[in-house]
Design an enzyme around this catalytic site. Structure first.
Site, PDB file in Angstrom:
ATOM      1  N   CYS A  74       0.074  -1.276   0.132  1.00 29.91           N
ATOM      2  CA  CYS A  74       0.117  -0.047  -0.570  1.00 29.91           C
ATOM      3  C   CYS A  74       1.054  -0.620  -2.137  1.00 29.91           C
ATOM      4  O   CYS A  74       2.166  -0.900  -1.978  1.00 29.91           O
ATOM      5  CB  CYS A  74       0.519   1.467  -0.099  1.00 29.91           C
ATOM      6  SG  CYS A  74       0.731   2.610  -1.495  1.00 29.91           S
ATOM      7  N   CYS A 194      -3.816  -2.262  -7.502  1.00 30.49           N
ATOM      8  CA  CYS A 194      -4.188  -0.649  -5.628  1.00 30.49           C
ATOM      9  C   CYS A 194      -4.520  -1.591  -5.458  1.00 30.49           C
ATOM     10  O   CYS A 194      -5.399  -1.634  -5.513  1.00 30.49           O
ATOM     11  CB  CYS A 194      -3.997   0.773  -6.777  1.00 30.49           C
ATOM     12  SG  CYS A 194      -4.726   2.377  -5.698  1.00 30.49           S
TER      13      CYS A 194
HETATM   14  N1  DGL Z   1      -3.443   2.134  -1.851  1.00 28.13           N
HETATM   15  C1  DGL Z   1      -2.561   2.174  -3.006  1.00 28.13           C
HETATM   16  C2  DGL Z   1      -1.914   1.331  -4.109  1.00 28.13           C
HETATM   17  O1  DGL Z   1      -2.273   0.337  -3.569  1.00 28.13           O
HETATM   18  C3  DGL Z   1      -2.179   3.632  -3.368  1.00 28.13           C
HETATM   19  C4  DGL Z   1      -2.575   4.844  -4.225  1.00 28.13           C
HETATM   20  C5  DGL Z   1      -2.539   6.469  -4.406  1.00 28.13           C
HETATM   21  O2  DGL Z   1      -2.079   6.904  -3.559  1.00 28.13           O
HETATM   22  O3  DGL Z   1      -2.469   6.442  -5.252  1.00 28.13           O
HETATM   23  O4  DGL Z   1      -0.653   1.468  -4.991  1.00 28.13           O
END
Ligand code: DGL
Length: 273
Positions: A74, A194
């Site tokens: 993430c 993301c």
């Molecule tokens: N998948 C996450 C990232 O790589 C975050 C998404 C979220 O929860 O806002 O930033």
């Protein structure tokens, strides 16, 4: 904890599956435990202190399952919490994500490429991305854009919906062709900052409506994970295919079923990342 122990992978939700599939491709003999905190997603519009708290709970969950290393799949949690987690767990191998701006600049076919970086609001406004862009601002024209509308739609299993396409057409108007109603700022590459966004690649490509290259930080994260395990003599020596166990903070089977569906989607491995 030993070399047969699993690698723990967490995300705010199902997006981290896009990292897990690269990890599995690069290290098929490892065992993995994935935790998607979908009940608290999106992380991207929450305060840093709260993102740290939730990330810490995810690490505790994975450690309780005997993980030998943690991959923060993430960008948002990496940006807000990785340094803090490393200070809290100094003995633990913790690998984070970095938007693949360096790959986009290094591998560009034009001299001064135009690079679009899409991420959550938290990552876009965070210090880490600011520094990263600063390092490459002489070599490329970099446009960071927050795309908070993608995560809820991917979490809802709507990665191929008209709703997502319309949202992206509107958000990315400056980067669309003039004849398509855009401002004509055509990009050479799109950095998926993301981990939910690789599941929206078709929608992003359709919204922009021309050819460009995607870059995804998951490849660098998988390489770094392998390097850190080798360094610590924690590579799983088994010849057998490893196991993957999926967990979600959302009770019931639906969220895990979505994780499994995304994990099973065919995808093109792009080693140039
Ligand atoms: N998948 C996450 C990232 O790589 C975050 C998404 C979220 O929860 O806002 O930033």
């Amino acid at each position: 904890m030993n070399s047969n122990s699993p690698i723990g992978v967490f995300d705010s939700g199902v997006g981290g599956i896009s990292v897990l599939r690269i990890l599995r491709h690069d290290m098929p003999n490892e065992n993995y435990i994935f935790f998607g905190d979908s009940i608290h997603a999106p992380y991207g519009d929450q305060p840093e202190a709260r993102i740290r708290e939730m990330s810490d709970a995810n690490v505790e969950f994975l450690l309780a399952h005997g993980c030998k290393a943690i991959v923060i799949a993430c960008n948002t949690a990496t940006s807000a919490a990785a340094d803090w987690l490393r200070a809290k767990y100094p003995e633990l191998i913790i690998i984070g994500m970095e938007p693949a701006v360096k790959s986009a600049v290094d591998h560009a076919e034009t001299k001064h490429p135009r690079v679009l970086v899409l991420a959550t609001a938290s990552t876009i406004h965070g210090e880490r991305l600011h520094h990263l862009i600063g390092r490459f601002s002489d070599a490329a024209e970099i446009h960071p854009v927050a795309a908070p509308g993608i995560v809820p739609l991917v979490e809802a299993g709507k990665e191929n919906s008209d709703e997502l396409l319309r949202y992206l057409q509107d958000l990315l108007r400056p980067f669309r062709k003039k004849e398509d109603g855009g401002d004509g700022l055509l990009v050479d590459s799109v950095v998926l900052g993301c981990t939910h966004f690789p599941f929206a690649m078709d929608a992003i490509r359709n919204a922009l409506g021309y050819d460009f290259t995607f870059y995804d930080g998951a490849y660098g994260t998988a390489r770094e994970t392998k390097r850190r395990l080798q360094e610590a003599h924690l590579v799983n020596a088994s010849d057998a295919a490893g196991t993957i166990t999926l967990y979600s903070s959302v009770p019931g089977q639906e969220a895990v079923a979505l994780q499994q569906k995304l994990l099973d989607l065919p995808f093109t491995y792009a080693p140039e990342n």
